[in-house]
Design an enzyme around this catalytic site. Structure first.
Site: not given
Length: 146
Positions: A66, A99
């Protein structure tokens, strides 16, 4: 090669189109979930559409775009099956995968150029989840403490 769903709002229409074409040229299967013209649309509608495609297994990864990347990333993260990371450079994209086992990448079209967006997507797709100590932490994301 990956199955990738991509969606945006009107502010990121050009970046979405550029990334979708590039990803297909790279050999990925891409589902462009819209929008497909420049009419003003609401980013939550497209964020949810993308998140549901990932949740159903229609796509392995998602790319949510966006103007700033913030609104659509919030919408995507409302769906429990998604771990959406908002990034603006490749190291964060790689760390989101390694991670956090992120499965959706969000970027802001008004804040990042096409080449940097491609670098982020490349890093994201090339990085495997690190597992091990990270798995324990990712497991906690779905269950808030009492």
């Amino acid at each position: 090669m990956a199955r990738i769903a991509i969606a945006s709002d009107h502010a990121a229409l050009v970046l979405k189109s550029d990334l979708a074409t590039w990803l297909q040229d790279e050999g990925h299967e891409v589902a462009d979930l819209g929008p497909h013209d420049g009419a003003s649309v609401d980013y939550p509608d497209y964020g949810y559409r993308l998140a549901q495609a990932v949740e159903r297994g229609d796509a392995t990864f998602g790319i949510a775009l966006c103007g700033s990347g913030i609104g659509i990333s919030i919408a995507v993260n409302r769906v429990a099956a998604c771990r959406c990371a908002l990034v603006a450079e490749p190291l964060s994209a790689a760390l989101a995968r390694e991670h956090n086992d992120a499965n959706v990448l969000a970027m802001g079209a008004r804040l990042i150029g096409t080449e940097m967006a491609k670098a982020c997507v490349s890093a994201f797709l090339a990085t495997p989840f690190g597992g091990d100590r990270h798995q324990r932490r990712v497991d906690k994301l779905g269950t808030p403490p009492a």
